[in-house]
Design a protein around this motif. Structure first.
Motif, PDB file in Angstrom:
ATOM      1  N   UNK A  26       0.855  -1.186   0.000  1.00  0.00           N
ATOM      2  CA  UNK A  26       0.000   0.000   0.000  1.00  0.00           C
ATOM      3  C   UNK A  26       0.896   1.243   0.000  1.00  0.00           C
ATOM      4  N   UNK A  27       1.682   1.367  -1.057  1.00  0.00           N
ATOM      5  CA  UNK A  27       2.673   2.445  -1.132  1.00  0.00           C
ATOM      6  C   UNK A  27       2.007   3.809  -1.068  1.00  0.00           C
ATOM      7  N   UNK A  28       0.857   3.947  -1.674  1.00  0.00           N
ATOM      8  CA  UNK A  28       0.163   5.241  -1.643  1.00  0.00           C
ATOM      9  C   UNK A  28      -0.103   5.671  -0.201  1.00  0.00           C
ATOM     10  N   UNK A  29      -0.555   4.724   0.639  1.00  0.00           N
ATOM     11  CA  UNK A  29      -0.810   5.027   2.044  1.00  0.00           C
ATOM     12  C   UNK A  29       0.495   5.307   2.784  1.00  0.00           C
ATOM     13  N   UNK A  30       1.552   4.586   2.452  1.00  0.00           N
ATOM     14  CA  UNK A  30       2.849   4.818   3.087  1.00  0.00           C
ATOM     15  C   UNK A  30       3.347   6.226   2.777  1.00  0.00           C
ATOM     16  N   UNK A  31       3.233   6.642   1.538  1.00  0.00           N
ATOM     17  CA  UNK A  31       3.720   7.961   1.119  1.00  0.00           C
ATOM     18  C   UNK A  31       2.940   9.071   1.809  1.00  0.00           C
ATOM     19  N   UNK A  32       1.678   8.810   2.153  1.00  0.00           N
ATOM     20  CA  UNK A  32       0.853   9.834   2.805  1.00  0.00           C
ATOM     21  C   UNK A  32       1.382  10.250   4.176  1.00  0.00           C
ATOM     22  N   UNK A  33       2.184   9.396   4.842  1.00  0.00           N
ATOM     23  CA  UNK A  33       2.713   9.764   6.161  1.00  0.00           C
ATOM     24  C   UNK A  33       4.125  10.354   6.061  1.00  0.00           C
ATOM     25  N   UNK A  34       4.615  10.565   4.841  1.00  0.00           N
ATOM     26  CA  UNK A  34       5.926  11.176   4.650  1.00  0.00           C
ATOM     27  C   UNK A  34       5.794  12.688   4.490  1.00  0.00           C
ATOM     28  N   UNK A  35       6.713  13.406   5.076  1.00  0.00           N
ATOM     29  CA  UNK A  35       6.781  14.863   4.971  1.00  0.00           C
ATOM     30  C   UNK A  35       7.259  15.216   3.560  1.00  0.00           C
ATOM     31  N   UNK A  36       6.805  16.328   2.983  1.00  0.00           N
ATOM     32  CA  UNK A  36       7.274  16.714   1.640  1.00  0.00           C
ATOM     33  C   UNK A  36       8.797  16.826   1.528  1.00  0.00           C
ATOM     34  N   UNK A  37       9.486  17.158   2.616  1.00  0.00           N
ATOM     35  CA  UNK A  37      10.948  17.308   2.606  1.00  0.00           C
ATOM     36  C   UNK A  37      11.671  16.074   3.133  1.00  0.00           C
ATOM     37  N   UNK A  38      11.043  14.905   3.048  1.00  0.00           N
ATOM     38  CA  UNK A  38      11.605  13.677   3.598  1.00  0.00           C
ATOM     39  C   UNK A  38      12.991  13.381   3.016  1.00  0.00           C
ATOM     40  N   UNK A  39      13.848  12.820   3.859  1.00  0.00           N
ATOM     41  CA  UNK A  39      15.158  12.330   3.440  1.00  0.00           C
ATOM     42  C   UNK A  39      15.244  10.876   3.893  1.00  0.00           C
ATOM     43  N   UNK A  40      15.582   9.984   2.946  1.00  0.00           N
ATOM     44  CA  UNK A  40      15.734   8.560   3.239  1.00  0.00           C
ATOM     45  C   UNK A  40      17.207   8.222   3.102  1.00  0.00           C
ATOM     46  N   UNK A  41      17.800   7.810   4.219  1.00  0.00           N
ATOM     47  CA  UNK A  41      19.224   7.462   4.250  1.00  0.00           C
ATOM     48  C   UNK A  41      19.353   5.967   4.496  1.00  0.00           C
ATOM     49  N   UNK A  42      20.257   5.337   3.781  1.00  0.00           N
ATOM     50  CA  UNK A  42      20.602   3.937   3.982  1.00  0.00           C
ATOM     51  C   UNK A  42      22.116   3.840   4.065  1.00  0.00           C
ATOM     52  N   UNK A  43      22.585   2.921   4.893  1.00  0.00           N
ATOM     53  CA  UNK A  43      24.012   2.715   5.081  1.00  0.00           C
ATOM     54  C   UNK A  43      24.762   2.722   3.759  1.00  0.00           C
ATOM     55  N   UNK A  44      25.686   3.628   3.605  1.00  0.00           N
ATOM     56  CA  UNK A  44      26.621   3.768   2.480  1.00  0.00           C
ATOM     57  C   UNK A  44      25.971   3.940   1.107  1.00  0.00           C
ATOM     58  N   UNK A  45      24.688   4.173   1.056  1.00  0.00           N
ATOM     59  CA  UNK A  45      24.010   4.436  -0.216  1.00  0.00           C
ATOM     60  C   UNK A  45      23.700   5.927  -0.305  1.00  0.00           C
ATOM     61  N   UNK A  46      23.520   6.445  -1.508  1.00  0.00           N
ATOM     62  CA  UNK A  46      23.176   7.863  -1.629  1.00  0.00           C
ATOM     63  C   UNK A  46      21.832   8.171  -0.969  1.00  0.00           C
ATOM     64  N   UNK A  47      21.709   9.351  -0.385  1.00  0.00           N
ATOM     65  CA  UNK A  47      20.440   9.779   0.197  1.00  0.00           C
ATOM     66  C   UNK A  47      19.407   9.974  -0.896  1.00  0.00           C
ATOM     67  N   UNK A  48      18.164   9.690  -0.571  1.00  0.00           N
ATOM     68  CA  UNK A  48      17.040   9.965  -1.469  1.00  0.00           C
ATOM     69  C   UNK A  48      16.269  11.103  -0.804  1.00  0.00           C
ATOM     70  N   UNK A  49      16.128  12.219  -1.522  1.00  0.00           N
ATOM     71  CA  UNK A  49      15.542  13.427  -0.935  1.00  0.00           C
ATOM     72  C   UNK A  49      14.267  13.839  -1.645  1.00  0.00           C
ATOM     73  N   UNK A  50      13.269  14.182  -0.847  1.00  0.00           N
ATOM     74  CA  UNK A  50      12.019  14.715  -1.369  1.00  0.00           C
ATOM     75  C   UNK A  50      10.963  13.635  -1.565  1.00  0.00           C
ATOM     76  N   UNK A  51       9.732  14.041  -1.395  1.00  0.00           N
ATOM     77  CA  UNK A  51       8.598  13.118  -1.461  1.00  0.00           C
ATOM     78  C   UNK A  51       8.477  12.445  -2.823  1.00  0.00           C
ATOM     79  N   UNK A  52       8.703  13.185  -3.890  1.00  0.00           N
ATOM     80  CA  UNK A  52       8.574  12.614  -5.235  1.00  0.00           C
ATOM     81  C   UNK A  52       9.591  11.496  -5.462  1.00  0.00           C
ATOM     82  N   UNK A  53      10.833  11.737  -5.074  1.00  0.00           N
ATOM     83  CA  UNK A  53      11.880  10.729  -5.294  1.00  0.00           C
ATOM     84  C   UNK A  53      11.719   9.521  -4.382  1.00  0.00           C
TER      85      UNK A  53
END
Length: 140
Positions: A26-53
């Motif tokens: 239910x990715x649509x529902x998951x995305x609904x709880x993310x802030x528009x300026x979200x940053x997703x960090x994973x160990x040693x991987x590039x950061x993913x920034x912003x709700x669209x990305x």
């Protein structure tokens, strides 16, 4: 309950809802709880920034050959910061890869603005090998 405890419970509930939605495809529902300026960090991987990305990466889980599962072992909050100790399960075709993850989630205005996962590449590789072997063995 005090206001601080209510805030912590709300933060934990938001993170649980997010991870559960991902698990249920239910990715649509998951995305609904993310802030528009979200940053997703994973160990040693590039950061993913912003709700669209971030949403675009998560939508990759909606394919028939891919999936996500999670077992939360521990979850705790201090204000708007939520810590998780969990096992994530990535499914690629018939192969399920289970590996340990600790996550830090920071919320702003009730939405996840930082999602920072830490994992061991060795543990991920071990999970991949086990997943391939299990997928290759005949089921009884």
């Amino acid at each position: 309950m005090t206001q601080e405890l209510e805030l912590q419970q709300d933060a934990i509930t938001t993170v649980r809802e997010f991870l559960t939605a991902l698990q249920l495809d239910a990715v649509k529902e998951a995305v609904e709880v993310l802030h528009p300026d979200v940053v997703w960090k994973n160990t040693s991987l590039p950061d993913v920034r912003g709700l669209r990305r971030v949403g675009g990466v998560l939508r990759g889980l909606e394919r028939n050959w891919a999936g996500f599962g999670v077992e939360i072992h521990h979850i705790a909050a201090n204000g708007d910061i939520v810590l998780t100790d969990r096992t994530d399960i990535l499914r690629v075709g018939p192969v399920s890869i289970a590996f340990w993850v600790t996550g830090t989630f920071e919320l702003r205005d009730g939405r996840i603005i930082l999602w920072h996962d830490h994992f061991s590449w060795e543990n991920l590789l071990r999970g991949a090998v086990v997943g391939v072997v299990r997928a290759a063995l005949p089921r009884r």
